[in-house]
Design a protein around this motif. Structure first.
Motif, PDB file in Angstrom:
ATOM      1  N   ASN A 432      56.413  73.834  41.158  1.00 20.12           N
ATOM      2  CA  ASN A 432      57.110  74.312  42.641  1.00 20.12           C
ATOM      3  C   ASN A 432      56.507  75.725  43.015  1.00 20.12           C
ATOM      4  O   ASN A 432      56.901  75.984  44.052  1.00 20.12           O
ATOM      5  CB  ASN A 432      58.363  74.212  42.351  1.00 20.12           C
ATOM      6  CG  ASN A 432      59.256  75.146  41.425  1.00 20.12           C
ATOM      7  OD1 ASN A 432      58.276  76.060  40.829  1.00 20.12           O
ATOM      8  ND2 ASN A 432      60.576  74.977  41.130  1.00 20.12           N
ATOM      9  N   LYS A 435      55.416  76.267  47.080  1.00 24.61           N
ATOM     10  CA  LYS A 435      56.439  75.906  48.030  1.00 24.61           C
ATOM     11  C   LYS A 435      56.577  77.228  48.782  1.00 24.61           C
ATOM     12  O   LYS A 435      56.535  78.187  48.252  1.00 24.61           O
ATOM     13  CB  LYS A 435      57.971  75.433  47.318  1.00 24.61           C
ATOM     14  CG  LYS A 435      57.893  74.162  46.944  1.00 24.61           C
ATOM     15  CD  LYS A 435      59.360  73.876  46.492  1.00 24.61           C
ATOM     16  CE  LYS A 435      59.411  72.316  45.655  1.00 24.61           C
ATOM     17  NZ  LYS A 435      60.962  71.979  45.546  1.00 24.61           N
ATOM     18  N   SER A 511      62.680  72.982  50.587  1.00 20.24           N
ATOM     19  CA  SER A 511      62.165  71.701  50.132  1.00 20.24           C
ATOM     20  C   SER A 511      61.841  70.669  51.525  1.00 20.24           C
ATOM     21  O   SER A 511      62.384  70.875  52.334  1.00 20.24           O
ATOM     22  CB  SER A 511      63.322  71.023  49.511  1.00 20.24           C
ATOM     23  OG  SER A 511      64.053  71.830  48.501  1.00 20.24           O
ATOM     24  N   GLU A 513      62.045  68.161  52.568  1.00 20.32           N
ATOM     25  CA  GLU A 513      63.052  66.959  52.956  1.00 20.32           C
ATOM     26  C   GLU A 513      63.460  66.759  54.333  1.00 20.32           C
ATOM     27  O   GLU A 513      63.324  67.690  55.142  1.00 20.32           O
ATOM     28  CB  GLU A 513      64.095  67.063  51.971  1.00 20.32           C
ATOM     29  CG  GLU A 513      63.653  66.927  50.756  1.00 20.32           C
ATOM     30  CD  GLU A 513      65.044  67.372  49.646  1.00 20.32           C
ATOM     31  OE1 GLU A 513      66.112  66.923  50.054  1.00 20.32           O
ATOM     32  OE2 GLU A 513      64.647  67.440  48.502  1.00 20.32           O
TER      33      GLU A 513
END
Length: 622
Positions: A432, A435, A511, A513
């Motif tokens: 991650n 990110k 994230s 999403e």
């Protein structure tokens, strides 16, 4: 009579001792008097040394005068050496009382080669230099720090004095003092080299991961070089900045300092290689992101001018109550941090935290300021319990400290504002690491950035203390955040990831999403001069404060906000005005009955017409 004799006999040695000390003082004063009398030019006919006539030859006079100067300096040097042997600071100070600038230059050349913390003569001479500088400056509060060093790589004699200032205003000091070159630099100003090279560390190859620095190497660098401000790694090495500049794509160890080319007194130059890796030197400083109190302040403490940012909310148990996290340096006095008294001070003293309007709403419950240990992640964090229950948080919305431009530029909108309601934290791993990250601070608002490869270590100077008594701390194993920027922007027009007043902000992973979900990864503790931010991983903060990993406050997401009673009432009145009355209903029923009768009559007429048409078309029987 016997009592009187004993008193007189006891008094005799003391008189002898006083006489001896008086003679020593007398001889010292005679030397100083001789030294003092020479500070003015004399005629060619008389000599302050011999009291005899000199020859009319001017060159001969100058030679004798030079010899006399040399003799005086030798006497002063003798007293200084004696003071060093005896550890007598006052004796050294007295020997310098009447020294001119030229003479002080020679004394500096002779005695100022060692670190003032280890050499008494260097300490006294540099203190005298600082006093001479401050005497000539009207607003002394603008001077934050004064240090001396050398630009000559081959000699250890000092040749430069550096003034670290709050502002860029002119002090009219000239170019030199005592023959030392004067450099004036604002405390958070550096050249653009580090900023210009940031682009090579964003979304670049992971080549710098091959550069490994041991804890011993880092600790050794900080202990040997007082001017180091930041240590990290890079994918490139800069050569010849500002003159025949070029960039070599070689993973390197980067040592940052405030001013390149000036080596502090008594220290060596930076190493050229460490562990076989190239060393690149760039300019940068790292400062706590606190800010003097202004109308836009977020949190601070009673009686303090320092403010920071409320990081995020924490739910405490037994009994259940609300608290929040921020940095220890935001809510604790500098002297407490300096003397390593943070945990005890936080437990024994009542430290009240105030909001931007100066209203008290919290009290420091726990605090940790762990620094200076190369093997451990440094911690700068405080847990503040909210004492005013009316100030308990009711949702995960952020304070309106960001601008509409920031919302648009970062991909949010007025209907899709950033929120932190899930109370989730995430550890930084390889999968991650790339990110994007987000921070919302009280001063700079909403900023987006990316994590820099590797761990960074920084020495931070806190200049809130008086000149000559500055506090510095070394933070180890911190994560560094590079701000997102447009490649078309020049380095001086880019917005930093963190600004003064943002200390204590949470940093979040974004994230990918729909909708966007934020997960806390760290606590922002300091800013650098080239726009990056130092961040402590949030799991290390929780461990230091002995908090469970699941205690970040969670808030239920509301699909639609509850409307006010007045709004509902007005809407109901509007609906009622549009509803039909009883008379309206009877009228409508009458109209429907009439329409039914007309329809029945029409239906009967249609049937009659159809019947007639059928009869006409059917043939009759014969």
């Amino acid at each position: 009579m016997d009592i009187l004799r004993r008193f007189v006999s006891n008094l005799q040695p003391r008189k002898h001792l006083q006489r001896t000390n008086s003679l020593d003082s007398f001889h010292e004063e005679k030397i100083v008097d001789r030294y003092k009398t020479f500070n003015r030019p004399h005629s060619l006919d008389e000599s302050p040394i011999h009291g005899t006539n000199l020859r009319k030859d001017e060159s001969d006079f100058r030679q004798q005068r030079s010899d006399w100067k040399k003799g005086i300096l030798e006497n002063v040097a003798k007293i200084i050496r004696q003071g060093i042997r005896e550890g007598d600071r006052i004796k050294i100070e007295k020997s310098l009382l009447y020294a001119t600038g030229e003479e002080m230059r020679r004394i500096c050349k002779k005695f100022c080669t060692e670190n003032p913390e280890k050499c008494l003569a260097s300490s006294v001479i540099i203190d005298k230099l600082k006093s001479a500088i401050l005497k000539s400056i009207e607003n002394k509060s603008d001077i934050m720090h004064i240090w001396v060093g050398r630009q000559n790589q081959t000699s250890r004699e000092i040749d430069t004095v550096v003034l670290v200032t709050r502002t860029s205003k002119s002090f009219n000091l000239g170019d030199e003092i005592w023959g030392l070159k004067i450099i004036v630099r604002v405390f958070d100003t550096c050249n653009d080299e580090a900023s210009d090279l940031l682009i090579h560390d964003i979304n670049d190859s992971i080549g710098s991961l091959s550069v490994k620095l041991t804890d011993f190497d880092i600790s050794s660098l900080f202990s040997k070089h007082s001017n180091i401000t930041l240590i990290n790694t890079s994918n490139v090495c800069s050569v010849g900045y500002k003159s025949n500049a070029r960039i070599e794509r070689i993973p390197s160890i980067v040592i940052h300092c405030h001013i390149k080319g000036v080596i502090p007194i008594g220290e060596d130059a930076f190493p050229r290689r460490i562990g076989g890796h190239r060393v690149d030197v760039r300019e940068a400083v790292c400062n706590f992101a606190v800010n003097p109190a202004k109308i836009s302040e977020r949190i601070g403490t009673e009686g303090s001018v320092r403010t920071g940012t409320l990081g995020g909310f924490v739910t405490l148990q037994n009994p259940e109550r609300q608290a929040f996290l921020t940095c220890a340096h935001v809510v604790l006095p500098v002297d407490v941090l300096k003397n390593d008294e943070t945990p005890e001070y936080a437990r024994r003293r009542e430290i009240n935290v105030v909001d931007r309007s100066g209203m008290q709403f919290g009290k420091v419950q726990e605090a940790e300021f762990k620094h200076g240990q190369a093997r451990e992640v440094s911690i700068d964090a405080a847990l503040v319990e909210i004492t005013d229950q009316y100030r308990y948080p009711c949702d995960g919305n952020f304070a309106p400290v960001f601008t509409s431009e920031q919302i648009m530029e970062t991909g949010f909108s007025e209907n899709n504002m950033p929120q932190f309601e899930n109370g989730e934290m995430e550890q930084i791993k390889k999968f991650n690491f790339r990110k994007p990250v987000l921070k919302i601070g009280a001063k700079s608002g909403l900023t987006i950035g990316y994590l820099k490869i590797g761990r960074s270590c920084a020495r931070i100077h806190d200049y809130e203390v008086e000149v000559g008594n500055n506090f510095s701390t070394t933070l180890y194993k911190q994560m560094e955040v590079i701000p997102q920027f447009d490649l078309s922007q020049t380095s001086d027009s880019r917005e930093p990831f963190l600004d003064y007043g943002d200390s204590g902000s949470f940093v979040y992973f974004i994230s990918q999403e729909n909708p966007v979900v934020l997960k806390c990864i760290g606590l922002a503790v300091a800013k650098t001069s080239h726009g990056t931010c130092l961040m402590t991983p949030i799991d290390k903060v929780f461990e230091a404060l002995d908090l469970p990993f699941n205690c970040l406050s969670k808030f239920s997401k509301k699909e639609a906000p509850i409307e006010r009673v007045s709004d509902l009432s007005s809407k109901l009145d509007y609906i009622l005005t549009k509803m039909a009355t009883k008379d309206d209903i009877q009228k409508i029923e009458g109209e429907i009955s009439t329409m039914k009768e007309r329809f029945s009559a029409t239906e009967s007429n249609v049937k009659i017409l159809l019947q007639r048409n059928e009869e006409e078309t059917t043939p009759k029987e014969k």
